[in-house]
Scaffold this motif. Structure first.
Motif, PDB file in Angstrom:
ATOM      1  N   VAL A 154     -54.941  18.968  18.490  1.00  0.00           N
ATOM      2  CA  VAL A 154     -54.656  20.592  17.640  1.00  0.00           C
ATOM      3  C   VAL A 154     -52.894  20.679  17.735  1.00  0.00           C
ATOM      4  N   ARG A 155     -52.210  20.544  19.603  1.00  0.00           N
ATOM      5  CA  ARG A 155     -51.207  21.264  19.517  1.00  0.00           C
ATOM      6  C   ARG A 155     -49.642  20.102  18.137  1.00  0.00           C
ATOM      7  N   ALA A 156     -49.856  18.833  18.194  1.00  0.00           N
ATOM      8  CA  ALA A 156     -49.281  18.913  17.297  1.00  0.00           C
ATOM      9  C   ALA A 156     -49.584  18.506  15.781  1.00  0.00           C
ATOM     10  N   ALA A 157     -50.656  19.544  15.614  1.00  0.00           N
ATOM     11  CA  ALA A 157     -50.639  19.966  14.246  1.00  0.00           C
ATOM     12  C   ALA A 157     -50.568  21.669  13.896  1.00  0.00           C
ATOM     13  N   LEU A 158     -51.276  21.706  14.822  1.00  0.00           N
ATOM     14  CA  LEU A 158     -50.637  23.813  15.395  1.00  0.00           C
ATOM     15  C   LEU A 158     -49.236  24.424  15.328  1.00  0.00           C
ATOM     16  N   PRO A 159     -49.062  25.191  14.447  1.00  0.00           N
ATOM     17  CA  PRO A 159     -47.094  25.610  14.861  1.00  0.00           C
ATOM     18  C   PRO A 159     -47.348  26.901  15.938  1.00  0.00           C
ATOM     19  N   ALA A 206     -56.711  21.733  13.004  1.00  0.00           N
ATOM     20  CA  ALA A 206     -56.782  22.211  14.589  1.00  0.00           C
ATOM     21  C   ALA A 206     -57.522  23.596  14.639  1.00  0.00           C
ATOM     22  N   LEU A 207     -57.394  24.861  13.841  1.00  0.00           N
ATOM     23  CA  LEU A 207     -58.161  26.450  13.997  1.00  0.00           C
ATOM     24  C   LEU A 207     -59.362  25.736  14.119  1.00  0.00           C
ATOM     25  N   VAL A 208     -59.491  25.158  13.406  1.00  0.00           N
ATOM     26  CA  VAL A 208     -61.588  24.468  13.238  1.00  0.00           C
ATOM     27  C   VAL A 208     -61.420  23.891  14.208  1.00  0.00           C
ATOM     28  N   ALA A 209     -61.237  23.139  14.794  1.00  0.00           N
ATOM     29  CA  ALA A 209     -61.659  22.292  16.194  1.00  0.00           C
ATOM     30  C   ALA A 209     -61.722  22.606  17.015  1.00  0.00           C
ATOM     31  N   GLU A 249     -58.801  27.026  29.310  1.00  0.00           N
ATOM     32  CA  GLU A 249     -58.142  25.889  28.917  1.00  0.00           C
ATOM     33  C   GLU A 249     -57.498  25.757  27.834  1.00  0.00           C
ATOM     34  N   ILE A 250     -58.178  26.588  26.919  1.00  0.00           N
ATOM     35  CA  ILE A 250     -57.156  27.101  25.301  1.00  0.00           C
ATOM     36  C   ILE A 250     -55.996  27.644  25.707  1.00  0.00           C
ATOM     37  N   PHE A 301     -54.620  15.965  12.383  1.00  0.00           N
ATOM     38  CA  PHE A 301     -54.924  17.411  11.792  1.00  0.00           C
ATOM     39  C   PHE A 301     -54.524  18.297  11.286  1.00  0.00           C
ATOM     40  N   SER A 302     -55.070  18.848   9.809  1.00  0.00           N
ATOM     41  CA  SER A 302     -54.136  19.782   9.399  1.00  0.00           C
ATOM     42  C   SER A 302     -53.486  21.438  10.410  1.00  0.00           C
ATOM     43  N   PRO A 303     -52.941  21.779  10.532  1.00  0.00           N
ATOM     44  CA  PRO A 303     -53.185  22.976  11.112  1.00  0.00           C
ATOM     45  C   PRO A 303     -54.081  23.714  10.972  1.00  0.00           C
TER      46      PRO A 303
END
Length: 140
Positions: free
Chosen positions: A78-83, A13-16, A114-115, A8-10
């Motif tokens: 998500v964590r891998a893509a999101l700063p 990840a937000l969309v996800a 969970e988020i 994912f791009s950042p």
């Protein structure tokens, strides 16, 4: 599927995260889908985002939800893509989607929890974000 997860791009990840909240109760409402589209169209972080990516990201989320360890895989992506500086942004967007239809079901509340946990959102910050989302989506 989990062997060949897309990256994912950042913004993906937000969309996800938004899609995950909407799809968590297996009943995505029109208001939630409109809230996701509105967020992508009007939130500065999405200024250069290709809105056509929403469909592919949504399909990835739905596919992961069907797998046994899919939620763990989703948050790994998500964590891998999101700063880290965008973790609270993800939670704000998730709360807006959850609040957009005027009701917060138990399953959606569990997904928000969970988020919060996965993105390490401080409890006081989470409470403020949740209150703001409810206030923004309140009806007369």
């Amino acid at each position: 599927m989990t062997d060949s997860l897309p990256s994912f791009s950042p913004c993906d990840a937000l969309v996800a995260v938004m899609v995950a909240v909407s799809a968590s109760d297996q009943n995505p409402r029109t208001a939630e889908l409109v809230a996701i589209e509105r967020a992508v169209n009007h939130t500065p972080v999405f200024a250069d985002y290709d809105i056509d990516r929403i469909r592919a990201v949504s399909q990835t989320v739905v596919t992961l939800f069907e797998e046994e360890d899919g939620l763990d895989a989703l948050f790994g992506l998500v964590r891998a893509a999101l700063p880290e500086k965008l973790y609270d942004t993800a939670y704000v967007l998730a709360c807006d989607v959850a609040a957009s239809d005027g009701r917060l079901g138990e399953i959606e509340a569990e997904m928000l929890a969970e988020i919060r946990d996965q993105l390490d959102i401080e409890r006081l910050h989470a409470a403020a974000i949740e209150l703001a989302a409810r206030a923004r989506h309140r009806l007369l």
